[in-house]
Design a protein around this motif. Structure first.
Motif, mmCIF file in Angstrom:
data_model
loop_
_atom_site.group_PDB
_atom_site.id
_atom_site.type_symbol
_atom_site.label_atom_id
_atom_site.label_comp_id
_atom_site.label_asym_id
_atom_site.label_seq_id
_atom_site.Cartn_x
_atom_site.Cartn_y
_atom_site.Cartn_z
ATOM 1 N N VAL A 57 -5.891 1.656 5.779
ATOM 2 C CA VAL A 57 -5.143 1.342 4.730
ATOM 3 C C VAL A 57 -5.226 0.040 4.899
ATOM 4 O O VAL A 57 -5.336 -0.900 3.901
ATOM 5 C CB VAL A 57 -4.099 1.439 5.199
ATOM 6 C CG1 VAL A 57 -2.397 0.752 4.169
ATOM 7 C CG2 VAL A 57 -3.645 3.111 5.660
ATOM 8 N N ALA B 3 -7.866 -6.605 -1.162
ATOM 9 C CA ALA B 3 -7.104 -6.125 -2.665
ATOM 10 C C ALA B 3 -5.872 -8.127 -2.498
ATOM 11 O O ALA B 3 -5.849 -8.124 -3.643
ATOM 12 C CB ALA B 3 -5.571 -5.748 -2.899
ATOM 13 N N THR C 101 1.727 -3.757 3.897
ATOM 14 C CA THR C 101 3.060 -4.920 2.722
ATOM 15 C C THR C 101 1.811 -6.537 3.677
ATOM 16 O O THR C 101 1.017 -6.361 5.007
ATOM 17 C CB THR C 101 4.065 -4.915 2.962
ATOM 18 O OG1 THR C 101 4.411 -5.738 2.161
ATOM 19 C CG2 THR C 101 4.132 -5.536 3.864
ATOM 20 N N ALA D 289 1.211 -1.262 0.137
ATOM 21 C CA ALA D 289 -0.284 -0.179 -0.634
ATOM 22 C C ALA D 289 0.822 0.921 -0.246
ATOM 23 O O ALA D 289 2.042 1.234 0.925
ATOM 24 C CB ALA D 289 -1.259 -0.329 1.402
ATOM 25 N N ARG D 290 0.988 2.035 -0.587
ATOM 26 C CA ARG D 290 1.220 3.542 -1.126
ATOM 27 C C ARG D 290 0.647 4.603 -0.433
ATOM 28 O O ARG D 290 -0.971 4.108 -0.485
ATOM 29 C CB ARG D 290 2.387 3.812 -1.664
ATOM 30 C CG ARG D 290 2.924 2.435 -2.830
ATOM 31 C CD ARG D 290 2.890 2.999 -4.053
ATOM 32 N NE ARG D 290 4.186 1.938 -4.510
ATOM 33 C CZ ARG D 290 5.654 1.926 -3.912
ATOM 34 N NH1 ARG D 290 6.322 2.977 -3.291
ATOM 35 N NH2 ARG D 290 6.212 0.451 -4.802
ATOM 36 N N ASP D 291 1.618 5.693 -0.366
ATOM 37 C CA ASP D 291 0.640 7.176 0.409
ATOM 38 C C ASP D 291 0.426 7.687 -1.042
ATOM 39 O O ASP D 291 0.822 7.181 -1.867
ATOM 40 C CB ASP D 291 1.020 7.643 1.611
ATOM 41 C CG ASP D 291 2.840 8.580 0.949
ATOM 42 O OD1 ASP D 291 3.075 8.413 -0.130
ATOM 43 O OD2 ASP D 291 3.247 8.778 1.731
ATOM 44 N N ALA E 14 -8.251 -2.067 3.466
ATOM 45 C CA ALA E 14 -7.739 -1.951 1.496
ATOM 46 C C ALA E 14 -6.521 -2.973 1.463
ATOM 47 O O ALA E 14 -6.992 -3.836 0.049
ATOM 48 C CB ALA E 14 -7.269 -0.398 1.556
ATOM 49 N N LEU E 15 -5.631 -3.160 1.642
ATOM 50 C CA LEU E 15 -4.939 -4.690 1.798
ATOM 51 C C LEU E 15 -5.517 -5.587 2.045
ATOM 52 O O LEU E 15 -4.669 -6.176 0.396
ATOM 53 C CB LEU E 15 -4.131 -3.461 3.136
ATOM 54 C CG LEU E 15 -2.292 -4.326 2.104
ATOM 55 C CD1 LEU E 15 -1.730 -4.355 0.797
ATOM 56 C CD2 LEU E 15 -1.284 -3.695 3.439
ATOM 57 N N VAL F 247 0.997 -2.418 8.971
ATOM 58 C CA VAL F 247 0.708 -1.136 8.448
ATOM 59 C C VAL F 247 2.148 -0.426 9.398
ATOM 60 O O VAL F 247 1.566 -0.809 10.449
ATOM 61 C CB VAL F 247 -0.372 -0.767 8.381
ATOM 62 C CG1 VAL F 247 -0.750 0.591 8.475
ATOM 63 C CG2 VAL F 247 -1.791 -1.656 7.324
ATOM 64 N N TRP G 120 0.461 5.405 10.243
ATOM 65 C CA TRP G 120 -0.994 4.782 9.086
ATOM 66 C C TRP G 120 -2.081 4.053 9.725
ATOM 67 O O TRP G 120 -2.834 3.877 9.021
ATOM 68 C CB TRP G 120 -0.575 4.576 8.143
ATOM 69 C CG TRP G 120 0.395 6.223 6.681
ATOM 70 C CD1 TRP G 120 1.855 5.823 7.005
ATOM 71 C CD2 TRP G 120 -0.032 6.418 6.199
ATOM 72 N NE1 TRP G 120 1.651 7.354 5.795
ATOM 73 C CE2 TRP G 120 0.635 7.436 5.544
ATOM 74 C CE3 TRP G 120 -1.769 6.838 5.619
ATOM 75 C CZ2 TRP G 120 0.245 8.441 5.425
ATOM 76 C CZ3 TRP G 120 -2.426 7.762 5.080
ATOM 77 C CH2 TRP G 120 -1.074 8.036 4.166
#
Ligand code: COA
Length: 132
Positions: free
Chosen positions: A74, A81, A48, A38-40, A77-78, A65, A69
């Motif tokens: 986050v 995915a 990750t 995951a990226r900002d 969402a990760l 995470v 964050w």
């Protein structure tokens, strides 16, 4: 895959924050796994996870995470995915070994506890599965 970024996150979260021995953090499964980052908005890596497929069985792991964050969606969402990737591989469910402190996080994402608490790297864990 941006290996330095995922190594940096796992080093900071698991080895430094949670005191997981370095020799246990990196294993042979990393070479076979599908890795996620995951990226900002600036493109910095902030989270990750990895997905292992063994004989159609989907195994999610190494969810992390960065502390600043957390609590902002986050991780959710990760995880979604990774689940989507497991579905795309044809799996009908996915399992993970959750640290007991993270069980409510995974329950919110539809995973259910199976079995009893066990220790891994000195940390109590519970196996959890999500069917779809
Ligand atoms: N206990 C209870 N609820 C939690 C929680 C926890 N430890 N962590 C997250 N949640 C809840 C959130 O409040 C949120 O709830 P909502 O749906 O009501 O809004 C939901 O779970 C999603 O949270 P999110 O913000 O997406 O999670 P995160 O980005 O903070 O990531 C972890 C969660 C567990 C990945 C993160 O805290 C982490 O990296 N922890 C350290 C490493 C670790 O323990 N990894 C798990 C290994 S099994």
């Amino acid at each position: 895959m941006d290996e330095p970024s995922l190594r940096d996150i796992r080093t900071r979260v698991f080895i430094q924050e949670q005191n997981v021995p370095e020799a246990l953090e990196w294993d042979d499964e990393d070479a076979q796994a599908q890795h996620f980052l995951a990226r900002d908005p600036q493109g910095n890596a902030i989270g990750t996870a990895r997905l292992l497929m063994h004989d159609g069985l989907a195994h999610i792991g190494r969810m992390a995470v960065l502390p600043t964050w957390r609590g902002q969606g986050v991780g959710r969402a990760l995880l979604e995915a990774v689940v989507k990737a497991a579905q795309a591989c044809g799996a009908s469910n996915a399992f993970l070994n959750a640290q007991t402190t993270a069980v409510p996080f995974y329950e919110r994402a539809g995973f259910a506890v199976e079995g009893a608490v066990f220790m891994d790297a000195g940390i109590p864990h519970l196996r959890m599965t999500r069917h779809w």
